[in-house]
Write an enzyme that holds these catalytic residues in place. Structure first.
Site, PDB file in Angstrom:
ATOM      1  N   GLY A 188       0.843  -1.192   0.000  1.00 61.95           N
ATOM      2  CA  GLY A 188       0.000   0.000   0.000  1.00 61.95           C
ATOM      3  C   GLY A 188       0.872   1.233   0.000  1.00 61.95           C
ATOM      4  N   CYS A 189       0.486   2.220   0.732  1.00 62.54           N
ATOM      5  CA  CYS A 189       1.215   3.486   0.799  1.00 62.54           C
ATOM      6  C   CYS A 189       2.634   3.273   1.339  1.00 62.54           C
ATOM      7  CB  CYS A 189       0.450   4.440   1.701  1.00 62.54           C
ATOM      8  SG  CYS A 189       1.345   5.965   2.046  1.00 62.54           S
ATOM      9  N   PHE A 190       3.627   3.758   0.615  1.00 62.28           N
ATOM     10  CA  PHE A 190       5.001   3.557   1.064  1.00 62.28           C
ATOM     11  C   PHE A 190       5.360   4.363   2.299  1.00 62.28           C
ATOM     12  CE2 PHE A 190       6.373   6.015  -3.035  1.00 62.28           C
ATOM     13  CZ  PHE A 190       5.951   7.238  -2.522  1.00 62.28           C
TER      14      PHE A 190
END
Length: 185
Positions: A19-21
């Site tokens: 998902g979001c890094f």
């Protein structure tokens, strides 16, 4: 394809999309044995993509972190255990409210050994029914990694008061610290 061994120090690399890094970077920075965590992009067809292009879903890339770690301290299997316990690997192209192929759950393996380990860990999680739904994590050979723009590096540390960091990133870091307290720095 790159090998899993990085430098003369025998550090290894893992490239993961959870998902979001910003979330995955913040979690892995807390894991013993991790030397560096670099946010970036992997798995797409555009060379040197920009964040805006990746967010638009036009590059095929996932937001990933490339982790440099010391396998004498933390194994690839342990890195994957953290990976599967700190994001939802059962939602296709989605993590919470973040939707699109750039948020897919992905393991970009650097060696056949990493591929085998990933498949075994996924099999174990499914056998143990850790999740109600099937794991949809992509397991793909590593091809290229493109470093994200500098403002993404250490994003959580630099923006702890931002609402996204308070409500999305911080709980994942706290979950990691609770579940893996003996492995936290």
């Amino acid at each position: 394809m790159n090998t899993s061994i990085g430098t003369e120090n025998n550090f290894a690399k893992a490239t993961l999309g959870g998902g979001c890094f910003w979330c995955t970077e913040a979690v892995y920075k807390e894991l013993k044995g991790v030397i560096e965590v670099q946010p970036g992009y992997s798995g797409g067809h555009v060379k040197n993509p920009a964040y805006r292009e990746v967010c638009n879903g036009t590059t095929g890339h996932a937001e990933v972190v490339q982790i440099t770690y010391d396998p004498q301290i933390v194994s690839f299997s342990e890195i994957l255990e953290v990976f599967f316990m700190t994001h939802n690997p059962t939602t296709l192209n989605r993590q919470g409210n973040d939707v699109g192929t750039q948020y897919r759950s992905a393991i970009f393996y650097h060696s056949e050994e990493q591929k085998d380990t990933a498949e075994k860990v996924i099999g174990l999680f499914e056998k143990e029914k850790v999740y109600e739904d099937p794991i949809v994590t992509e397991v793909t050979a590593f091809d290229a990694f493109y470093k994200a723009e500098d403002y993404h590096k250490n994003y959580f540390e630099k923006n702890k008061n931002q609402p996204y960091c308070q409500f999305i990133v911080a709980p994942k870091v706290e979950k990691f610290k609770k579940i893996f307290k003996e492995k936290a720095k």
